[in-house]
Motif scaffolding. Sequence first.
Motif, PDB file in Angstrom:
ATOM      1  N   MET A   1      13.488   5.843  -8.828  1.00 36.13           N
ATOM      2  CA  MET A   1      12.324   4.971  -8.904  1.00 36.13           C
ATOM      3  C   MET A   1      11.347   5.325  -7.789  1.00 36.13           C
ATOM      4  N   LYS A   2      10.073   5.268  -8.137  1.00 34.41           N
ATOM      5  CA  LYS A   2       9.017   5.487  -7.153  1.00 34.41           C
ATOM      6  C   LYS A   2       8.597   4.134  -6.587  1.00 34.41           C
ATOM      7  N   ILE A   3       8.727   3.991  -5.283  1.00 36.63           N
ATOM      8  CA  ILE A   3       8.356   2.755  -4.608  1.00 36.63           C
ATOM      9  C   ILE A   3       7.136   3.034  -3.739  1.00 36.63           C
ATOM     10  N   LEU A   4       6.069   2.292  -3.971  1.00 40.10           N
ATOM     11  CA  LEU A   4       4.852   2.434  -3.186  1.00 40.10           C
ATOM     12  C   LEU A   4       4.785   1.289  -2.187  1.00 40.10           C
ATOM     13  N   LEU A   5       4.788   1.634  -0.921  1.00 32.02           N
ATOM     14  CA  LEU A   5       4.662   0.645   0.152  1.00 32.02           C
ATOM     15  C   LEU A   5       3.205   0.673   0.597  1.00 32.02           C
ATOM     16  N   VAL A   6       2.483  -0.403   0.369  1.00 33.78           N
ATOM     17  CA  VAL A   6       1.024  -0.449   0.534  1.00 33.78           C
ATOM     18  C   VAL A   6       0.659  -1.164   1.832  1.00 33.78           C
ATOM     19  N   ALA A  67       3.689   4.303  -9.672  1.00 31.67           N
ATOM     20  CA  ALA A  67       4.780   3.617  -8.980  1.00 31.67           C
ATOM     21  C   ALA A  67       5.557   2.731  -9.945  1.00 31.67           C
ATOM     22  N   ASP A  68       6.837   2.579  -9.645  1.00 30.09           N
ATOM     23  CA  ASP A  68       7.707   1.698 -10.421  1.00 30.09           C
ATOM     24  C   ASP A  68       7.872   0.335  -9.763  1.00 30.09           C
ATOM     25  N   ALA A  69       7.523   0.252  -8.480  1.00 31.27           N
ATOM     26  CA  ALA A  69       7.662  -0.998  -7.733  1.00 31.27           C
ATOM     27  C   ALA A  69       6.837  -0.877  -6.448  1.00 31.27           C
ATOM     28  N   TYR A  70       6.603  -2.025  -5.807  1.00 34.39           N
ATOM     29  CA  TYR A  70       5.697  -2.052  -4.658  1.00 34.39           C
ATOM     30  C   TYR A  70       6.202  -3.009  -3.575  1.00 34.39           C
ATOM     31  N   ILE A  71       5.899  -2.632  -2.338  1.00 42.70           N
ATOM     32  CA  ILE A  71       5.956  -3.561  -1.223  1.00 42.70           C
ATOM     33  C   ILE A  71       4.507  -3.657  -0.746  1.00 42.70           C
ATOM     34  N   ILE A  72       3.931  -4.837  -0.794  1.00 40.12           N
ATOM     35  CA  ILE A  72       2.547  -5.038  -0.371  1.00 40.12           C
ATOM     36  C   ILE A  72       2.565  -5.663   1.025  1.00 40.12           C
ATOM     37  N   ALA A  73       1.898  -5.005   1.961  1.00 42.08           N
ATOM     38  CA  ALA A  73       1.792  -5.520   3.326  1.00 42.08           C
ATOM     39  C   ALA A  73       0.336  -5.844   3.613  1.00 42.08           C
ATOM     40  N   THR A  74       0.116  -7.036   4.134  1.00 42.76           N
ATOM     41  CA  THR A  74      -1.255  -7.445   4.425  1.00 42.76           C
ATOM     42  C   THR A  74      -1.326  -8.214   5.730  1.00 42.76           C
ATOM     43  N   PRO A  75      -2.357  -7.941   6.507  1.00 47.34           N
ATOM     44  CA  PRO A  75      -2.648  -8.863   7.597  1.00 47.34           C
ATOM     45  C   PRO A  75      -3.407 -10.049   7.009  1.00 47.34           C
ATOM     46  N   PRO A 101       8.569  -4.706 -10.016  1.00 49.31           N
ATOM     47  CA  PRO A 101       8.907  -5.523  -8.847  1.00 49.31           C
ATOM     48  C   PRO A 101       7.896  -5.363  -7.702  1.00 49.31           C
ATOM     49  N   VAL A 102       7.625  -6.481  -7.040  1.00 50.38           N
ATOM     50  CA  VAL A 102       6.738  -6.493  -5.881  1.00 50.38           C
ATOM     51  C   VAL A 102       7.321  -7.445  -4.841  1.00 50.38           C
ATOM     52  N   SER A 103       7.390  -6.957  -3.605  1.00 53.78           N
ATOM     53  CA  SER A 103       7.715  -7.831  -2.482  1.00 53.78           C
ATOM     54  C   SER A 103       6.522  -7.835  -1.538  1.00 53.78           C
TER      55      SER A 103
END
Length: 184
Positions: A1-6, A67-75, A101-103
């Motif tokens: 799986m491709k996981i994109l951490l943004v 991407a197959d899933a994501y981790i979204i990081a935001t200030p 999936p998204v965390s």
Amino acid sequence: MKILLVDGTMFGRKTGAILEQVEQYIKELDASFELEIMHFSQYKHQIVDGSPLNDDMKEMIQKFEEADAYIIATPIFQASIPGVLKNAFDFLHPKTMRYKPVSIVANGGTYQHHLVVENQLKPILDYFRALVTPNYVYTHTSHFDADNNIVDEDVHNRLRELARVFVQYCEMSKTLPKEPIDQH
């Protein structure tokens, strides 16, 4: 799986530091994932105004689509997500993140800013019909040292738990058809 951490900001290092820690925890749980951190600060962003897309925006959209899933990081700035993150979502087709999936991880200067995740970011991800994990992690500037290392053990524990749940969501999502039945 491709996981994109943004890393959804143009400046600052805390969201990137959180993503690097989550990336490590995910690797410990499942080394087969292909993980990539996308730092918005490395892209030439443009406003969604109907003009032709520049190459950076085409690349960003392609990474989201593949991407197959994501981790979204935001200030959290001024009790809101950064405009560049919302603008990035505006470039995406509504089905881009569907059933993926998204965390969420976020960082802010006050403890009350965690509500931005609930009131702004989760509704956007719900619009995309993403599979949002229930356990986002919010950090405060006091959870970091001067070099942006996470020094709070409770935050580490919550990030480990986020990674564990995220990996399970990824497993569950493998059997979901990615082609929607509806036309919406």
